[in-house]
Structure formats: C-alpha cells, structure tokens
Design a protein around this motif. Structure first.
Motif, PDB file in Angstrom:
ATOM      1  N   SER A  33      19.716  39.501   0.119  1.00 51.38           N
ATOM      2  CA  SER A  33      20.707  38.629  -0.521  1.00 51.38           C
ATOM      3  C   SER A  33      20.837  38.982  -1.998  1.00 51.38           C
ATOM      4  N   TYR A  34      20.165  40.066  -2.394  1.00 51.63           N
ATOM      5  CA  TYR A  34      20.101  40.355  -3.827  1.00 51.63           C
ATOM      6  C   TYR A  34      20.889  41.558  -4.303  1.00 51.63           C
ATOM      7  N   GLY A  35      21.284  42.456  -3.391  1.00 54.08           N
ATOM      8  CA  GLY A  35      21.948  43.667  -3.851  1.00 54.08           C
ATOM      9  C   GLY A  35      21.108  44.341  -4.918  1.00 54.08           C
ATOM     10  N   VAL A  46      21.802  40.975   7.478  1.00 53.36           N
ATOM     11  CA  VAL A  46      20.712  41.559   8.268  1.00 53.36           C
ATOM     12  C   VAL A  46      20.841  43.067   8.184  1.00 53.36           C
ATOM     13  N   ARG A  47      19.834  43.683   7.545  1.00 49.77           N
ATOM     14  CA  ARG A  47      19.859  45.147   7.455  1.00 49.77           C
ATOM     15  C   ARG A  47      19.212  45.772   8.685  1.00 49.77           C
ATOM     16  N   GLN A  48      18.199  45.067   9.215  1.00 47.96           N
ATOM     17  CA  GLN A  48      17.520  45.555  10.428  1.00 47.96           C
ATOM     18  C   GLN A  48      16.919  44.353  11.144  1.00 47.96           C
ATOM     19  N   VAL A  62       6.391  35.614   7.242  1.00 46.02           N
ATOM     20  CA  VAL A  62       5.621  36.035   6.074  1.00 46.02           C
ATOM     21  C   VAL A  62       6.591  36.472   4.984  1.00 46.02           C
ATOM     22  N   GLU A  63       6.573  35.740   3.876  1.00 47.41           N
ATOM     23  CA  GLU A  63       7.476  36.055   2.760  1.00 47.41           C
ATOM     24  C   GLU A  63       6.676  36.412   1.514  1.00 47.41           C
ATOM     25  N   ASP A  64       7.241  37.278   0.700  1.00 45.47           N
ATOM     26  CA  ASP A  64       6.611  37.605  -0.574  1.00 45.47           C
ATOM     27  C   ASP A  64       6.935  36.549  -1.625  1.00 45.47           C
ATOM     28  N   ILE A  65       8.213  36.136  -1.678  1.00 41.13           N
ATOM     29  CA  ILE A  65       8.590  35.171  -2.713  1.00 41.13           C
ATOM     30  C   ILE A  65       9.709  34.255  -2.220  1.00 41.13           C
ATOM     31  N   ILE A  66       9.626  33.001  -2.628  1.00 44.48           N
ATOM     32  CA  ILE A  66      10.735  32.067  -2.403  1.00 44.48           C
ATOM     33  C   ILE A  66      11.324  31.749  -3.762  1.00 44.48           C
ATOM     34  N   ASP A  67      12.585  32.046  -3.905  1.00 49.40           N
ATOM     35  CA  ASP A  67      13.278  31.836  -5.184  1.00 49.40           C
ATOM     36  C   ASP A  67      14.298  30.721  -4.944  1.00 49.40           C
ATOM     37  N   SER A  68      15.532  31.057  -4.592  1.00 50.32           N
ATOM     38  CA  SER A  68      16.510  30.006  -4.268  1.00 50.32           C
ATOM     39  C   SER A  68      16.139  29.304  -2.959  1.00 50.32           C
ATOM     40  N   GLY A  69      15.454  30.027  -2.072  1.00 53.74           N
ATOM     41  CA  GLY A  69      15.131  29.494  -0.743  1.00 53.74           C
ATOM     42  C   GLY A  69      16.169  29.867   0.301  1.00 53.74           C
ATOM     43  N   TYR A  70      17.270  30.510  -0.110  1.00 55.05           N
ATOM     44  CA  TYR A  70      18.339  30.836   0.845  1.00 55.05           C
ATOM     45  C   TYR A  70      17.845  31.766   1.954  1.00 55.05           C
ATOM     46  N   THR A  71      17.059  32.777   1.579  1.00 51.54           N
ATOM     47  CA  THR A  71      16.598  33.756   2.570  1.00 51.54           C
ATOM     48  C   THR A  71      15.745  33.071   3.633  1.00 51.54           C
ATOM     49  N   LEU A  72      14.795  32.263   3.171  1.00 52.14           N
ATOM     50  CA  LEU A  72      13.878  31.600   4.090  1.00 52.14           C
ATOM     51  C   LEU A  72      14.595  30.564   4.941  1.00 52.14           C
TER      52      LEU A  72
HETATM   53  O1  LIG Z   1      14.581  32.625  -2.048  1.00 51.61           O
HETATM   54  P1  LIG Z   1      15.583  33.705  -2.248  1.00 51.61           P
HETATM   55  O2  LIG Z   1      16.418  33.458  -3.493  1.00 51.61           O
HETATM   56  O3  LIG Z   1      16.443  33.943  -1.060  1.00 51.61           O
HETATM   57  O4  LIG Z   1      14.799  35.052  -2.591  1.00 51.61           O
HETATM   58  C1  LIG Z   1      13.715  35.530  -1.868  1.00 51.61           C
HETATM   59  C2  LIG Z   1      13.994  36.856  -1.230  1.00 51.61           C
HETATM   60  O5  LIG Z   1      14.416  37.807  -2.204  1.00 51.61           O
HETATM   61  C3  LIG Z   1      13.682  39.007  -2.050  1.00 51.61           C
HETATM   62  O6  LIG Z   1      14.284  39.863  -1.108  1.00 51.61           O
HETATM   63  P2  LIG Z   1      15.504  40.825  -1.441  1.00 51.61           P
HETATM   64  O7  LIG Z   1      16.771  40.182  -0.953  1.00 51.61           O
HETATM   65  O8  LIG Z   1      15.473  41.233  -2.884  1.00 51.61           O
HETATM   66  O9  LIG Z   1      15.212  42.082  -0.510  1.00 51.61           O
HETATM   67  P3  LIG Z   1      13.887  43.016  -0.485  1.00 51.61           P
HETATM   68  O10 LIG Z   1      12.782  42.194   0.125  1.00 51.61           O
HETATM   69  O11 LIG Z   1      14.275  44.154   0.405  1.00 51.61           O
HETATM   70  O12 LIG Z   1      13.586  43.448  -1.898  1.00 51.61           O
HETATM   71  C4  LIG Z   1      12.355  38.527  -1.520  1.00 51.61           C
HETATM   72  O13 LIG Z   1      11.684  39.551  -0.834  1.00 51.61           O
HETATM   73  C5  LIG Z   1      12.715  37.379  -0.625  1.00 51.61           C
HETATM   74  O14 LIG Z   1      12.948  37.800   0.702  1.00 51.61           O
END
Ligand SMILES: O=P(O)(O)OC[C@H]1O[C@H](OP(=O)(O)OP(=O)(O)O)[C@H](O)[C@@H]1O
Ligand SMILES: Nc1nc2[nH]cnc2c(=O)[nH]1
Length: 147
Positions: A33-35, A46-48, A62-72
């Motif tokens: 979601s980040y380009g 969805v890339r894959q 398993v997530e590395d980071i939650i920022d906006s939360g949109y991805t999760l």
């Molecule tokens: O809470 P959000 O604002 O949605 O951000 C979190 C997501 O952003 C990053 O992924 P990114 O889209 O950069 O892809 P990447 O994991 O391939 O670097 C990170 O790995 C999370 O999946």
C-alpha cells in the motif's frame, strides 16, 4: 499456520517461527500500500497470493509494522472471508500515533514513535531491508536531499 505479509515481515517470520516450540506451517502473501513513498495510500494491492487454502485453518498473521492499520485490516478481513477458522495477529512494531483503523493484535512487540523506521525487513523504497537492526530513517532521505 503462520501467514507473513511480505516483504517486510520476512525477518520477523523467521525469528518468530524459530522461537516457536510447536510445529507451524508457513505461507506468504505479498501486499503493498506504500509504493515508493513513506505514507500509506490505503489502497491494498496483492502482489503475490498465498499458496495454501486457509479454509478451516487457525491463522496467525505475522506483521513487521502496523502504521495506519489498513494493510492488517484488509488482511484479517480477507482471510476470514476465505473461511479461516481463526485469525490472530503478531506484530513486531506498532506506530499508535498514525493508526487510522483499529485491528485487535494478540501478540504485540514494541511501540515506535511517529518516525519512519527501516531495517530487519523494513524498507524505504526497497532499501535498508537487510540491516540487522531497526533504525529511524533520517527525514533528509525521504525528503529528497540524500536520495
Ligand atoms: O499499517 P499500514 O499503514 O498499512 O502499514 C503497514 C505495512 O506497510 C509495510 O508494507 P509495505 O506496503 O511498505 O510493503 P513491504 O512489506 O513489501 O515493504 C509494512 O510491511 C506493513 O505491511
Ligand atoms: N519501512 C517502513 N515501512 C512502513 N510502513 C508503515 N510504516 C512504516 C515505517 O515506519 N517504515
């Protein structure tokens, strides 16, 4: 089973899965979601996709980071829509100041301030993923003067 959201969560998945004492299958989903920017567009692509059918499975995302939360938020909904028996979340990092949508996180790592972090899988424009620790990226880098 463990589902890691690529690419950023790859290091976290390896560390977590090796620390687990129970057998766990693993699969990957690549979302973005980040380009190439440093803030979320909110539009998930969805890339894959997973290679496994999650129907009836107990899934730990398993997530590395939650920022906006949109991805999760998108991922939890999507895996439930596919019929997973349960969907829980492990997140290494959380950035509470930037949360736009709340998603329940069962296993939490660390809270980070509202700064852009890289390393241990986390990138800026595909750089810095292979740092062995997590660091704050100097704003000069994403503001352009050092790129
Ligand atoms: O809470 P959000 O604002 O949605 O951000 C979190 C997501 O952003 C990053 O992924 P990114 O889209 O950069 O892809 P990447 O994991 O391939 O670097 C990170 O790995 C999370 O999946
Ligand atoms: N690399 C990186 N990706 C993110 N995605 C959402 N927040 C961040 C962050 O702080 N760093």
């Amino acid at each position: 089973m463990l589902v890691a959201v690529l690419k950023g969560a790859v290091n976290t998945l390896v560390a977590l899965s090796q620390a687990m004492t129970i057998d766990a299958q693993i699969d990957f989903m690549s979302l973005s979601s980040y380009g190439s920017g440093s803030s979320s567009s909110g539009r998930i692509t969805v890339r894959q996709d997973l290679s496994t059918d999650v129907k009836g499975r107990n899934v730990l995302i398993v997530e590395d980071i939650i920022d906006s939360g949109y991805t999760l938020d998108w991922t939890v909904r999507e895996l439930k829509r596919r019929g997973a028996a349960s969907v829980e979340v492990f997140a290494l990092l959380e950035k509470p100041a930037r949360r736009k949508v709340e998603v329940p996180v069962k296993y939490k790592g660390f809270e980070v301030p509202d700064e852009f972090v890289v390393g241990f899988g986390l990138d800026y424009d595909e750089r810095f993923r292979n740092l062995d620790s997590i660091a704050v990226l100097k704003p000069e880098v994403y503001e352009g003067s050092l790129v």
